[in-house]
Motif scaffolding. Structure first.
Motif, PDB file in Angstrom:
ATOM      1  N   LYS A  59       0.826  -1.215   0.000  1.00 30.06           N
ATOM      2  CA  LYS A  59       0.000   0.000   0.000  1.00 30.06           C
ATOM      3  C   LYS A  59       0.857   1.261   0.000  1.00 30.06           C
ATOM      4  N   GLN A  60       2.020   1.183   0.651  1.00 33.56           N
ATOM      5  CA  GLN A  60       2.920   2.339   0.660  1.00 33.56           C
ATOM      6  C   GLN A  60       3.470   2.639  -0.728  1.00 33.56           C
ATOM      7  N   ARG A  61       3.415   1.637  -1.596  1.00 34.89           N
ATOM      8  CA  ARG A  61       3.939   1.802  -2.965  1.00 34.89           C
ATOM      9  C   ARG A  61       2.797   1.836  -3.990  1.00 34.89           C
ATOM     10  N   THR A  62       1.628   2.229  -3.529  1.00 35.46           N
ATOM     11  CA  THR A  62       0.459   2.285  -4.402  1.00 35.46           C
ATOM     12  C   THR A  62       0.640   3.323  -5.513  1.00 35.46           C
ATOM     13  N   ARG A  63       0.239   2.949  -6.701  1.00 37.30           N
ATOM     14  CA  ARG A  63       0.172   3.884  -7.824  1.00 37.30           C
ATOM     15  C   ARG A  63      -1.300   4.141  -8.135  1.00 37.30           C
ATOM     16  N   TYR A  64      -1.625   5.376  -8.529  1.00 36.99           N
ATOM     17  CA  TYR A  64      -3.001   5.722  -8.847  1.00 36.99           C
ATOM     18  C   TYR A  64      -3.103   6.046 -10.343  1.00 36.99           C
ATOM     19  N   ASN A  65      -4.026   5.358 -11.008  1.00 30.92           N
ATOM     20  CA  ASN A  65      -4.220   5.533 -12.445  1.00 30.92           C
ATOM     21  C   ASN A  65      -5.595   6.152 -12.716  1.00 30.92           C
ATOM     22  N   ARG A  66      -5.602   7.188 -13.537  1.00 28.04           N
ATOM     23  CA  ARG A  66      -6.838   7.897 -13.861  1.00 28.04           C
ATOM     24  C   ARG A  66      -7.857   6.952 -14.509  1.00 28.04           C
ATOM     25  N   VAL A  67      -9.117   7.070 -14.036  1.00 25.87           N
ATOM     26  CA  VAL A  67     -10.208   6.275 -14.606  1.00 25.87           C
ATOM     27  C   VAL A  67     -11.373   7.204 -14.928  1.00 25.87           C
ATOM     28  N   GLU A  68     -12.259   6.760 -15.808  1.00 27.34           N
ATOM     29  CA  GLU A  68     -13.392   7.586 -16.213  1.00 27.34           C
ATOM     30  C   GLU A  68     -14.698   7.158 -15.559  1.00 27.34           C
ATOM     31  N   ARG A  69     -14.637   6.198 -14.674  1.00 27.44           N
ATOM     32  CA  ARG A  69     -15.843   5.708 -13.999  1.00 27.44           C
ATOM     33  C   ARG A  69     -16.176   6.571 -12.781  1.00 27.44           C
ATOM     34  N   GLU A  70     -17.264   6.183 -12.096  1.00 26.94           N
ATOM     35  CA  GLU A  70     -17.667   6.868 -10.865  1.00 26.94           C
ATOM     36  C   GLU A  70     -16.668   6.578  -9.736  1.00 26.94           C
ATOM     37  N   ALA A  71     -16.479   7.551  -8.865  1.00 27.93           N
ATOM     38  CA  ALA A  71     -15.547   7.384  -7.735  1.00 27.93           C
ATOM     39  C   ALA A  71     -16.112   6.391  -6.733  1.00 27.93           C
ATOM     40  N   GLN A  72     -15.220   5.563  -6.179  1.00 27.28           N
ATOM     41  CA  GLN A  72     -15.621   4.585  -5.166  1.00 27.28           C
ATOM     42  C   GLN A  72     -14.548   4.503  -4.086  1.00 27.28           C
ATOM     43  N   ASN A  73     -14.883   3.814  -2.995  1.00 27.78           N
ATOM     44  CA  ASN A  73     -13.922   3.684  -1.899  1.00 27.78           C
ATOM     45  C   ASN A  73     -12.613   3.085  -2.396  1.00 27.78           C
ATOM     46  N   GLY A  74     -11.514   3.644  -1.931  1.00 30.87           N
ATOM     47  CA  GLY A  74     -10.193   3.196  -2.357  1.00 30.87           C
ATOM     48  C   GLY A  74      -9.612   4.053  -3.457  1.00 30.87           C
ATOM     49  N   ASP A  75     -10.458   4.837  -4.134  1.00 34.47           N
ATOM     50  CA  ASP A  75      -9.956   5.729  -5.183  1.00 34.47           C
ATOM     51  C   ASP A  75      -9.351   6.982  -4.570  1.00 34.47           C
ATOM     52  N   ARG A  76      -8.366   7.521  -5.290  1.00 31.26           N
ATOM     53  CA  ARG A  76      -7.884   8.860  -4.939  1.00 31.26           C
ATOM     54  C   ARG A  76      -8.615   9.855  -5.835  1.00 31.26           C
ATOM     55  N   VAL A  77      -9.214  10.858  -5.204  1.00 26.52           N
ATOM     56  CA  VAL A  77      -9.915  11.890  -5.973  1.00 26.52           C
ATOM     57  C   VAL A  77      -9.224  13.229  -5.752  1.00 26.52           C
ATOM     58  N   ILE A  78      -9.298  14.079  -6.766  1.00 29.24           N
ATOM     59  CA  ILE A  78      -8.831  15.456  -6.652  1.00 29.24           C
ATOM     60  C   ILE A  78     -10.052  16.338  -6.888  1.00 29.24           C
ATOM     61  N   ILE A  79     -10.352  17.206  -5.931  1.00 27.22           N
ATOM     62  CA  ILE A  79     -11.594  17.979  -5.991  1.00 27.22           C
ATOM     63  C   ILE A  79     -11.347  19.462  -5.716  1.00 27.22           C
ATOM     64  N   ASP A  80     -12.311  20.289  -6.185  1.00 27.65           N
ATOM     65  CA  ASP A  80     -12.460  21.660  -5.722  1.00 27.65           C
ATOM     66  C   ASP A  80     -13.696  21.677  -4.840  1.00 27.65           C
ATOM     67  N   VAL A 136     -19.080  12.508  -2.326  1.00 27.58           N
ATOM     68  CA  VAL A 136     -18.132  12.401  -3.447  1.00 27.58           C
ATOM     69  C   VAL A 136     -18.283  11.057  -4.157  1.00 27.58           C
ATOM     70  N   ILE A 137     -18.576  10.012  -3.387  1.00 29.22           N
ATOM     71  CA  ILE A 137     -18.731   8.673  -3.981  1.00 29.22           C
ATOM     72  C   ILE A 137     -19.858   8.687  -5.025  1.00 29.22           C
ATOM     73  N   GLY A 138     -19.581   8.156  -6.174  1.00 29.11           N
ATOM     74  CA  GLY A 138     -20.573   8.108  -7.247  1.00 29.11           C
ATOM     75  C   GLY A 138     -20.418   9.209  -8.274  1.00 29.11           C
ATOM     76  N   LEU A 139     -19.568  10.188  -7.994  1.00 31.39           N
ATOM     77  CA  LEU A 139     -19.343  11.266  -8.963  1.00 31.39           C
ATOM     78  C   LEU A 139     -18.222  10.881  -9.926  1.00 31.39           C
ATOM     79  N   LYS A 140     -18.343  11.341 -11.162  1.00 32.32           N
ATOM     80  CA  LYS A 140     -17.300  11.149 -12.158  1.00 32.32           C
ATOM     81  C   LYS A 140     -16.492  12.436 -12.328  1.00 32.32           C
TER      82      LYS A 140
END
Length: 435
Positions: A148-169, A204-208
């Motif tokens: 987990k300390q070496r987790t990489r995050y890859n952009r997806v076009e689906r709805e946000a869910q638990n475990g995702d990293r989101v960037i928001i305003d 935030v969960i469920g938003l694209k």
């Protein structure tokens, strides 16, 4: 010179020292002559000024030094002669009527003594000893943490869910007004890790990516931000990026990243198990030290020198200030109330008075072999263990830390060998959650 001792309240004592003016004057004359030989006074060569002139310029200072030195010497002699174990000198007080006697000078030293510590029967102590095991399950958990300390995050076009990293305003308003700290842009966080309030994350969960939503959030009454605690805010949230977590596979590349040069996964697991075992032992040992010290502290009753408690409280306050500074806070001029540290300071002072007696009466001083063993254990986690060992033994002062740890271990082992002990097996999660 003579002295009398008087018992005051608790651990306070008073010694009145008596000096003869004949002795004081003799010492004064001796020191005045020494000063006169070196005094530089305008109009005279060094050491040739009249003694009376030197006395008029330096006499008061010399006499004050003589009185202080002779009174302190008389006090020290009395302490040594009566084998008084002193904690600290609190103050000097004038002696009533002393100024009326032309033959003697008197000064009263008010001080605290160390209490007499009588050890209790250790067999009457009840102590819960913590134990923990490190097996394959614990190795698996640790490897998962390392993944987990070496987790990489890859952009997806689906709805946000638990475990995702989101960037928001987001922009928050209370009663239609924007509030301080309620607005941010390009704010990243991982859903499901509790970084934000539950209602906020649920919104935030469920938003694209590119979608917005108004979310109502109720701040708890005990929320750290007092201005918004207990209030309801409406946040307008816009998701700017959704990224799914990708954990590395446990393969040769992963093993090499952990320092296993040939990528052997079995070697990696052995190394992880060794490191985890070392850390678990350190934390369990710390809990057992605390359990033993608490038992000793609660089993003994005696007065504590206020001077030592205040000194320790001041040291704890300074430690907290330095911790604040290390965290980036401007705390150098912060005035922390000493009283808030006195309870913890009293606990430390009490243990600090018990341990020397326990060590002396039971001959618990560490051996050279015990100290070497601790240093070897330190060195195991370094690339070049011998270099670490040599560093410790190159300077006697560097050995003080390992010696203290060896002494502490002797005390813990001895007390546990005498007390009524019940074992408490801790889970891996419990051990690692302990601070």
């Amino acid at each position: 010179m003579s002295a009398t001792i008087e018992q005051l309240e608790h651990l306070e004592r008073k010694i009145v020292v008596t000096l003869k003016w004949d002795d004081i004057n003799a010492e004064f004359d001796k020191r005045l002559k020494k000063v006169a030989k070196k005094a530089k006074i305008d109009g005279f060569r060094p050491g040739h000024a009249p003694v009376k002139m030197v006395a008029s310029m330096y006499g008061a200072s010399i006499q004050n030094d003589v009185l202080n030195d002779m009174a302190q010497e008389a006090f020290n002699n009395e302490i040594i002669e009566q084998k008084i174990r002193i904690a600290d000198v609190l103050r000097l007080e004038p002696v009533e009527g002393a100024a009326e006697n032309n033959d003697i000078f008197q000064a009263a030293f008010i001080f605290e003594v160390l209490p007499e510590v009588k050890l209790v029967d250790l067999s009457g102590l009840n102590i819960e000893k913590s134990v923990a095991n490190v097996g394959e399950e614990e190795v698996d958990k640790t490897i998962e943490i390392l993944r987990k300390q070496r987790t990489r995050y890859n952009r997806v076009e689906r709805e946000a869910q638990n475990g995702d990293r989101v960037i928001i305003d987001f922009e928050g308003k209370i009663d239609g007004e924007v509030f301080e700290g309620g607005t941010s842009q390009n704010y990243p966080f991982v859903l499901g890790e509790g970084q934000m309030l539950p209602e906020f994350e649920a919104g935030v969960i469920g938003l694209k990516e590119g979608e917005s939503k108004d979310v109502e959030v109720n701040f708890p009454e005990d929320y750290h931000g007092q201005d918004v605690a207990g209030k309801t805010a409406v946040f307008n949230i816009t998701v700017k990026n959704v990224a799914a977590a990708e954990l590395p596979e446990v393969d040769e590349q992963f093993a090499r990243a952990l320092g296993i040069s040939d990528g052997d996964i079995n070697k990696m697991r052995e190394e992880v198990k060794k490191n985890v075992g070392r850390e678990v032992k350190r934390r369990v040992d710390a809990q057992n030290v605390e359990a033993v010290m608490t038992a000793l502290r609660e089993a003994h009753e005696f007065d504590l020198p206020n001077s030592l408690v205040n000194e320790e409280a001041g040291r704890l306050a300074e430690e907290m200030k330095q911790n604040f500074v290390q965290q980036g806070l401007d705390a150098q001029d912060m005035q922390l109330p000493i009283d808030m540290f006195k309870e913890r300071a009293a606990e430390r002072v009490k243990v600090g008075l018990i341990l020397p007696v326990l060590v002396e009466e039971n001959k618990l001083q560490p051996t050279e072999e015990q100290v070497k063993k601790i240093i070897n254990e330190f060195a195991e986690s370094y690339e070049d263990p011998q270099e670490v060992i040599d560093w410790y033994f190159a300077d006697r002062q560097r050995l003080q830390g390992p010696m203290n740890l060896a002494l502490e271990a002797n005390v813990v082992d001895f007390v546990l060998s005498k007390a009524k002990v019940t074992e408490k097996t801790l889970s891996f999660d419990d051990v690692m959650a302990a601070t």
